[in-house]
Design a protein around this motif. Structure first.
Motif, short mmCIF file in Angstrom:
data_model
loop_
_atom_site.label_atom_id
_atom_site.label_comp_id
_atom_site.label_asym_id
_atom_site.label_seq_id
_atom_site.Cartn_x
_atom_site.Cartn_y
_atom_site.Cartn_z
N PHE A 75 -10.61 -0.05 4.87
CA PHE A 75 -10.03 -0.41 6.17
C PHE A 75 -10.56 0.55 7.23
O PHE A 75 -9.99 1.64 7.42
CB PHE A 75 -8.50 -0.35 6.11
CG PHE A 75 -7.90 -1.34 5.16
CD1 PHE A 75 -7.52 -2.61 5.59
CD2 PHE A 75 -7.73 -1.03 3.82
CE1 PHE A 75 -6.99 -3.54 4.70
CE2 PHE A 75 -7.20 -1.94 2.93
CZ PHE A 75 -6.83 -3.21 3.38
N TYR B 13 0.88 -1.17 0.00
CA TYR B 13 0.00 0.00 0.00
C TYR B 13 0.92 1.22 0.00
O TYR B 13 1.92 1.23 0.72
CB TYR B 13 -0.88 0.03 1.26
CG TYR B 13 -1.57 -1.29 1.53
CD1 TYR B 13 -2.84 -1.55 1.04
CD2 TYR B 13 -0.93 -2.28 2.27
CE1 TYR B 13 -3.46 -2.77 1.28
CE2 TYR B 13 -1.54 -3.50 2.51
CZ TYR B 13 -2.80 -3.74 2.02
OH TYR B 13 -3.41 -4.95 2.25
N CYS C 59 -12.43 -4.85 4.74
CA CYS C 59 -11.44 -5.88 5.11
C CYS C 59 -12.10 -6.83 6.12
O CYS C 59 -12.48 -6.42 7.22
CB CYS C 59 -10.21 -5.23 5.72
SG CYS C 59 -9.12 -6.42 6.56
N PRO C 60 -12.25 -8.11 5.77
CA PRO C 60 -12.96 -9.03 6.68
C PRO C 60 -12.20 -9.32 7.96
O PRO C 60 -12.80 -9.73 8.95
CB PRO C 60 -13.14 -10.29 5.83
CG PRO C 60 -12.07 -10.23 4.79
CD PRO C 60 -11.82 -8.77 4.52
N GLN C 61 -10.89 -9.11 7.95
CA GLN C 61 -10.13 -9.36 9.18
C GLN C 61 -10.50 -8.32 10.25
O GLN C 61 -10.51 -8.61 11.43
CB GLN C 61 -8.62 -9.32 8.90
CG GLN C 61 -7.77 -10.00 9.95
CD GLN C 61 -7.61 -9.18 11.21
OE1 GLN C 61 -7.47 -7.95 11.15
NE2 GLN C 61 -7.63 -9.82 12.36
N CYS D 238 -7.21 -14.99 3.56
CA CYS D 238 -8.21 -14.13 2.92
C CYS D 238 -7.86 -13.87 1.46
O CYS D 238 -8.71 -13.99 0.58
CB CYS D 238 -8.31 -12.81 3.69
SG CYS D 238 -9.06 -11.47 2.79
N ASN D 239 -6.61 -13.47 1.23
CA ASN D 239 -6.07 -13.38 -0.12
C ASN D 239 -6.58 -12.19 -0.95
O ASN D 239 -6.18 -12.03 -2.10
CB ASN D 239 -6.39 -14.68 -0.89
CG ASN D 239 -5.19 -15.21 -1.62
OD1 ASN D 239 -4.05 -14.87 -1.28
ND2 ASN D 239 -5.43 -16.00 -2.64
N LEU D 240 -7.50 -11.39 -0.38
CA LEU D 240 -8.09 -10.30 -1.19
C LEU D 240 -7.04 -9.30 -1.67
O LEU D 240 -7.17 -8.71 -2.74
CB LEU D 240 -9.15 -9.54 -0.38
CG LEU D 240 -10.55 -10.11 -0.35
CD1 LEU D 240 -11.44 -9.30 0.60
CD2 LEU D 240 -11.15 -10.11 -1.75
N CYS D 241 -6.00 -9.09 -0.88
CA CYS D 241 -5.01 -8.08 -1.24
C CYS D 241 -3.81 -8.66 -1.99
O CYS D 241 -2.99 -7.91 -2.51
CB CYS D 241 -4.49 -7.37 0.01
SG CYS D 241 -5.74 -6.39 0.84
N PRO E 245 -3.91 -14.37 8.60
CA PRO E 245 -5.19 -13.95 8.04
C PRO E 245 -5.09 -13.47 6.59
O PRO E 245 -5.91 -13.87 5.75
CB PRO E 245 -5.62 -12.81 8.97
CG PRO E 245 -4.98 -13.14 10.27
CD PRO E 245 -3.68 -13.82 9.96
N CYS E 246 -4.12 -12.64 6.26
CA CYS E 246 -4.04 -12.13 4.89
C CYS E 246 -3.73 -13.24 3.90
O CYS E 246 -4.20 -13.21 2.76
CB CYS E 246 -2.99 -11.02 4.77
SG CYS E 246 -3.49 -9.51 5.61
#
Ligand code: SF4
Length: 265
Positions: free
Chosen positions: A216, A137, A236-238, A259-262, A255-256
């Motif tokens: 976020f 980011y 962000c689901p976390q 989740c894998n979204l990012c 978690p990331c």
């Protein structure tokens, strides 16, 4: 004369392996809001050891850039990236199977891209390690030359880049996003809804599609502000659900990584 140089990764219970730099030196386009809300203000980031590690990383990057340019720094970054390999990496390579845990690295848990040479070094390292999934980011999108190099990083298939926007910089962020179609995603740092600019969500809705922006909601110590619920934002689901609790075990994905979204791909 003692030289205090060295590059070191950190590992945290949300993202896994990450590389960090000292904020004061590297966050060249930090907004007032992100200075106030930065996770780097949290207690676990503020120990002397953590601050020293981030400063040493920054000083070492500058030293290597000054003595051998992006190529020398890249050699050292690649060696660092290899330390993020899962423990079963070698066995998986030999037996042509997948590793149990993903090989991933978040660039800048704390800190940001501070120069074109520094970003070029990461570009070389990312190209040199196609098996590793990188993501980052950044708020360093105000200088066109630096944005150009960072867009090359974000164009690599094993690297996902997010332009990090908030109340203070969303107009410039959306301009940068539009200048490189299909390259970037956006990350919104959302604070209390009654403090948000009334133009923020409409501006996003005009230019951004579902899947191109993660929200976020500001959070600290397990508490978060009320998440915005508006298309095209994905929260962000976390932060906003119990689906991805923080994970300290070294043998389980963070978690990331689950989740894998990012992450890219
Ligand atoms: S959206 Fe998923 S991958 Fe991105 S920061 Fe949140 S938990 Fe991690």
């Amino acid at each position: 004369m003692v030289h205090d140089f060295g590059l070191e990764l950190t590992s945290n219970s949300k993202v896994g392996w990450a590389f960090s730099l000292s904020r004061q030196e590297s966050c060249v386009n930090a907004t007032d809001l992100c200075r106030r809300l930065c996770y780097g203000n949290g207690v676990r980031y503020q120990s002397d050891a953590q601050r020293h590690k981030r400063l040493r990383n920054y000083r070492t990057c500058e030293f290597l850039l000054g003595n051998g340019g992006p190529e020398l720094l890249a050699q050292n970054l690649v060696a660092l990236v290899d330390q993020a390999r899962p423990v079963d990496w070698l066995a998986a390579q030999i037996s042509s199977t997948a590793t149990k845990l993903p090989f991933s690295l978040r660039i800048h848990d704390v800190g940001d891209y501070f120069s074109c040479g520094y970003a070029q070094a990461w570009l070389i390292a990312i190209k040199d390690r196609p098996q590793c999934k990188f993501w980052f980011y950044t708020r360093s999108f105000l200088e066109p030359e630096l944005l150009e190099v960072l867009s090359e990083l974000a164009s690599e298939s094993n690297c996902q880049g997010f332009l990090s926007i908030d109340n203070d910089n969303f107009e410039q962020g959306l301009l940068a996003f539009a200048a490189y179609p299909g390259v970037w995603k956006l990350a919104l740092m959302q604070h209390e809804q009654d403090l948000l600019s009334p133009e923020l969500v409409p501006a996003i809705q005009e230019r951004v599609k579902q899947g191109e922006i993660i929200n976020f909601p500001y959070h600290r110590a397990g508490q978060h502000v009320k998440p915005l619920k508006a298309e095209p934002l994905t929260n962000c689901p976390q932060i906003t659900t119990n689906a991805y609790p923080l994970q300290t075990s070294r043998s389980l994905p963070k978690p990331c990584q689950s989740c894998n979204l990012c992450l890219p791909g």
